[in-house]
Design a protein around this motif. Structure first.
Motif, short mmCIF file in Angstrom:
data_model
loop_
_atom_site.label_atom_id
_atom_site.label_comp_id
_atom_site.label_asym_id
_atom_site.label_seq_id
_atom_site.Cartn_x
_atom_site.Cartn_y
_atom_site.Cartn_z
N GLU A 1 5.96 6.88 -2.58
CA GLU A 1 4.47 7.45 -2.92
C GLU A 1 3.46 6.11 -2.72
O GLU A 1 2.34 6.32 -2.36
CB GLU A 1 4.56 7.74 -4.49
CG GLU A 1 5.08 9.07 -4.82
CD GLU A 1 5.23 9.16 -6.27
OE1 GLU A 1 4.64 8.36 -7.03
OE2 GLU A 1 5.69 10.40 -6.85
N GLU B 1 3.18 6.05 1.12
CA GLU B 1 2.36 7.38 1.51
C GLU B 1 0.66 7.06 1.13
O GLU B 1 -0.07 7.14 2.10
CB GLU B 1 2.89 8.38 0.53
CG GLU B 1 2.10 10.03 1.04
CD GLU B 1 2.42 10.24 2.48
OE1 GLU B 1 1.38 10.82 3.24
OE2 GLU B 1 3.70 10.09 2.76
N GLU B 2 0.63 6.41 -0.01
CA GLU B 2 -0.97 6.09 -0.30
C GLU B 2 -1.47 5.24 0.50
O GLU B 2 -2.47 5.20 0.92
CB GLU B 2 -0.98 5.64 -1.79
CG GLU B 2 -2.29 5.38 -2.40
CD GLU B 2 -2.62 3.80 -2.12
OE1 GLU B 2 -3.71 3.56 -2.06
OE2 GLU B 2 -1.69 3.04 -2.27
N THR C 1 10.79 8.88 -6.30
CA THR C 1 10.00 9.03 -5.28
C THR C 1 8.74 8.01 -5.41
O THR C 1 8.00 7.81 -4.55
CB THR C 1 9.23 10.09 -5.95
OG1 THR C 1 8.80 10.28 -6.93
CG2 THR C 1 10.29 11.16 -5.70
#
Length: 263
Positions: A82, A85-86, A78
């Motif tokens: 991540e 996404e950040e 993941t």
């Protein structure tokens, strides 16, 4: 492949072409969905920014890169998402600046790597030329997702040779990802370049053969189009099997794109 200076220039040109697509977008445009499930245009650019930064870390601070891998081990499936996404959560102007600055830092870092040295990565260590070729490939592939989201058709360029090169070099990796044994015999791959020239890899007398326009082959090995939607011709059962699993990118194989998804 070309020398490092030429590859760095191609990386800069590929990145600039993609930046011209996204820089004029308003905030709603950055939130537009792309063909990658769950990823907006901001996710695509965020992923590129994050990965360029990680590549810079590997070239400038191998120990720091190793610590990052150790810390990320519990989130191995993941942590790349991540990062995207950040990054995607930032305001578009900030994200654009981060991506632009990260590209410049990566180019400087790879230029500074001592001759003959390799830099660590998620797989085997790579020389700077291989690293920037991989970054060029990812920039082109994620740029395709952005172009598809915007309904834009990009003109193919000679930079596709770098994408195709990785696509051929990762043949055995694709088999390994799928738990299969790679064929012992090499394949012959012949591609028609955008300017009509012939690009080729593998023995001229190989029984297993793939011929295609360079663009179609690159779309296939980056899994941006379904094989049935491409003008890829194949001779031999092993080569035909490879077309169903080919991937130029590291990590687990994705679902790719559906047959007929793009009309």
């Amino acid at each position: 492949m070309a020398d490092l200076d030429a590859l760095l220039a191609d990386f800069a040109d590929e990145s600039a072409e993609l930046e011209r697509l996204v820089a004029p977008l308003d905030p709603a445009g950055w939130r537009r969905p792309t063909p990658a499930p769950g990823w907006t245009i901001a996710h695509q650019i965020g992923h590129l920014a994050w990965t360029d930064e990680v590549a810079t870390l590997s070239a400038t601070d191998p120990d720091g890169f190793a610590r990052m891998l150790t810390e990320a081990a519990p989130r191995v499936t993941t942590f790349v998402d991540e990062g995207a996404e950040e990054a995607a959560a930032a305001p578009p102007a900030e994200l654009l600046r981060r991506w632009r600055d990260g590209r410049a830092a990566l180019v400087a870092a790879l230029r500074a790597v001592p001759e003959g040295a390799k830099v660590p990565w998620f797989g085997p260590p790579m020389r700077p030329g291989s690293m920037i070729t991989a970054r060029l490939m990812e920039t082109w592939a994620h740029g395709q997702d952005v172009a598809d989201a915007l309904g834009v058709t990009r003109e193919p360029t000679r930079r596709l040779r770098a994408v195709a090169h990785i696509g051929t070099r990762t043949r055995d990796f694709a088999y390994t990802v799928h738990g299969r044994t790679p064929p012992a015999a090499e394949f012959r791959i012949e591609l028609t370049a955008p300017d009509g020239a012939l690009w080729s890899w593998g023995p001229a007398d190989a029984e297993q053969r793939i011929t295609a326009p360079a663009l179609d082959f690159c779309l296939l090995v980056t899994q941006r189009r379904h094989p049935d939607d491409l003008a890829v011709r194949v001779a031999g059962a092993d080569a035909a099997e490879w077309l169903t699993i080919a991937q130029a990118f590291a990590g687990p194989s994705g679902a790719g794109r559906a047959k007929g998804q793009f009309g």
